[in-house]
Every structure is written in structure tokens, then in C-alpha cells.
Design an enzyme around this catalytic site. Structure first.
Site, short mmCIF file in Angstrom:
data_model
loop_
_atom_site.label_atom_id
_atom_site.label_comp_id
_atom_site.label_asym_id
_atom_site.label_seq_id
_atom_site.Cartn_x
_atom_site.Cartn_y
_atom_site.Cartn_z
N TYR A 107 0.87 -1.18 0.00
CA TYR A 107 0.00 0.00 0.00
C TYR A 107 0.91 1.22 0.00
O TYR A 107 1.36 1.69 1.04
CB TYR A 107 -0.92 -0.01 1.22
CG TYR A 107 -1.81 1.20 1.35
CD1 TYR A 107 -2.43 1.76 0.23
CD2 TYR A 107 -2.04 1.79 2.58
CE1 TYR A 107 -3.24 2.87 0.35
CE2 TYR A 107 -2.85 2.91 2.72
CZ TYR A 107 -3.46 3.44 1.59
OH TYR A 107 -4.25 4.55 1.71
N ASP A 150 -2.33 -1.52 -3.91
CA ASP A 150 -2.66 -0.16 -4.28
C ASP A 150 -1.35 0.62 -4.31
O ASP A 150 -0.84 1.03 -3.27
CB ASP A 150 -3.64 0.43 -3.26
CG ASP A 150 -3.98 1.89 -3.54
OD1 ASP A 150 -3.52 2.42 -4.57
OD2 ASP A 150 -4.69 2.50 -2.72
N HIS A 253 -12.22 1.78 -4.58
CA HIS A 253 -11.43 0.90 -5.44
C HIS A 253 -12.23 -0.35 -5.81
O HIS A 253 -13.05 -0.81 -5.01
CB HIS A 253 -10.15 0.43 -4.74
CG HIS A 253 -9.17 1.52 -4.45
ND1 HIS A 253 -8.00 1.67 -5.17
CD2 HIS A 253 -9.16 2.50 -3.52
CE1 HIS A 253 -7.31 2.69 -4.68
NE2 HIS A 253 -7.99 3.21 -3.67
#
Length: 262
Positions: A107, A150, A253
């Protein structure tokens, strides 16, 4: 034996536990990597995941922010994490499957709103994080590995709804794209999603600020699946579960999936 892997920024696993359960029931990936769990590890609601066969979990968490987890039907060994840029954040975890494949779940920091490290500390942290990823991949020379998560950067012109308008918007600025490209090159990572879907606009994130995100379709591809060259040819079946962005009270998302014949 093939396995399917999904990556999804869930934006609070406790708040959106029902959405995770629904996705697992509908898609049944063998491995699900979550980001932005926003929960200490001991507060992640694992019971319903276990009931669906996801009996293995490795995670790093913190209250209210960040957090990464790997849920798996397959046995997976916790092989550690790294605190890139020394931020003290739960942003990386790695697990190794019994077939020897290592899965890295990332992330990457979002970077704030202003793409200038002189006036925005968060943007500098993002660039430093990516630089340390690059240096680590240079040193480690990863093999038989998959990287998902991500990454908070849409690198290609067709990874955003309007390339020219977003050149000065954090997530698509040239300096970010260059830093991500350097990290990718250092590990010789292959972008599996674009290997499978080489042409056309492709997004995995749509802002909450849009009153009708689906019709406006002002998306960005911030969520990625990469693999090292020794196993990249085994990757196929990539897809973005766009419809999940339309769930009630969704994450901003959508999950990204790929299958590996390994």
C-alpha cells in the site's frame, strides 16, 4: 495447479466486511490481498472469512490507518514486512505459498494533494517510499514472486480518464510515474494486467466525489498485479471487477484479479 489472486483496497475491512464476504462468495479467489484495512490485526473480522475457506491470514495493522492483509485458502507462510521510508506505517507484507511463490502486498502512500515535496511532506514520503522499493529490488533481485497492491500511481496515459488534465494531479505526475517505473525496472517486474489487457482505458479507482462515478467514468488504474519474469508467462485471466465499485457503501477501489498456472 492454477490459483487466482485478487487485490483490493477495501478502505476499512471492519466497515466493509459484508462486501468482502460478498466478493469472496461470488468470485472465490484462492488468495485475497487487502490494503487500507484500517484495523489492528486482532480486530480484523476473520470468522466469516474462515467460514468461506480462508483459513490462513497474515497481516500488519494499525488503528484507523493503513494496514495490509493476505487472506488465503492455500497454506501461506509469513515471510515478513519492510517499513519503506521509515514511516512506521503498516504498508507491506509478504507471504510464501507452498509452491514457493512469494506474494508481496503493498500500500504505497497516496502522497497528498500537492505534487511538490518542498511544500507537501506526504508527497516527499511517497517518492522516498518508491525509491526504497527500487533499491530493495535492486539488492534482492526477486524471483518467483508476485507483487500486488494499491500503488497509488496510474502510470500509462490510458490508465487515467484524461492524461493531459491529470499530468499535474497526484497519482499521474511524471515524477511519480518515473519513480514507479524505476522500482518496476529494478525488479524486472512484468505488469500482468497490461500483459493481458494491453490496449484501451482501464481503471480500478473512481473518486467518491463524483455523484455518478459510473456515468462520469473519471477513473484511474491505481491497483496493480506484477510478477517476476520467471513466472510472468504463467499469468493470465486478468480482470477488474468494476461492478463491485457499485456495491452499497463501497470502497472507491474495485478488486483486480489474475490467475497463475503454477
Amino acid at each position: 495447479m492454477p490459483f487466482t489472486l485478487a487485490t483490493w483496497n477495501i478502505n476499512s475491512v471492519r466497515l466493509r466486511e459484508p462486501l468482502v464476504v460478498r466478493m469472496l462468495e461470488e468470485e472465490s479467489p484462492d488468495v485475497l490481498c487487502l490494503q487500507e484495512c484500517k484495523s489492528p490485526v486482532d480486530r480484523i473480522p476473520v470468522e466469516k472469512f474462515r467460514d468461506l475457506g480462508y483459513t490462513h491470514m497474515i497481516a500488519r495493522g494499525q488503528k484507523g490507518y493503513n494496514g495490509v492483509a493476505i487472506l488465503s485458502k492455500l497454506p501461506i507462510e509469513d515471510v515478513g514486512d519492510r517499513d519503506f521510508a521509515s514511516l512506521g506505517h503498516a504498508r507491506h507484507i509478504a507471504g510464501r505459498l507452498e509452491n514457493g511463490v512469494t506474494i508481496h502486498n503493498f500500500y504505497v502512500p497516496a502522497g497528498g494533494d500537492v505534487p511538490d515535496r518542498e511544500v507537501n511532506v506526504k508527497f516527499g514520503q511517497k517518492l522516498d517510499y518508491l525509491t526504497e522499493m527500487r533499491d530493495w529490488f535492486h539488492a534482492e533481485r526477486p524471483e518467483k514472486a508476485i507483487l500486488v497492491g494499491d500503488l497509488n500511481i496510474a502510470p500509462r496515459e490510458d490508465d487515467v480518464w484524461n492524461h493531459k488534465q491529470l499530468l499535474k494531479i497526484v497519482s499521474h505526475t511524471p515524477v511519480e510515474v518515473d519513480h514507479l517505473g524505476a522500482a518496476q525496472d529494478a525488479g524486472k517486474w512484468v505488469d500482468i494486467t497490461r500483459q493481458d489487457i494491453p490496449d484501451g482505458n482501464l481503471y480500478s479507482w473512481w473518486s467518491y466525489r463524483s455523484s455518478d462515478w459510473d456515468a462520469a467514468d473519471k477513473g484511474r488504474r491505481l491497483d496493480h498485479v506484477w510478477a517476476t519474469p520467471d513466472i510472468s508467462n504463467a499469468g493470465h485471466g486478468s480482470r477488474v471487477l468494476r461492478h463491485i465499485r457499485g456495491y452499497e457503501k463501497p470502497s472507491d477501489h474495485a478488486p483486480v484479479l489474475a490467475t497463475f498456472d503454477l
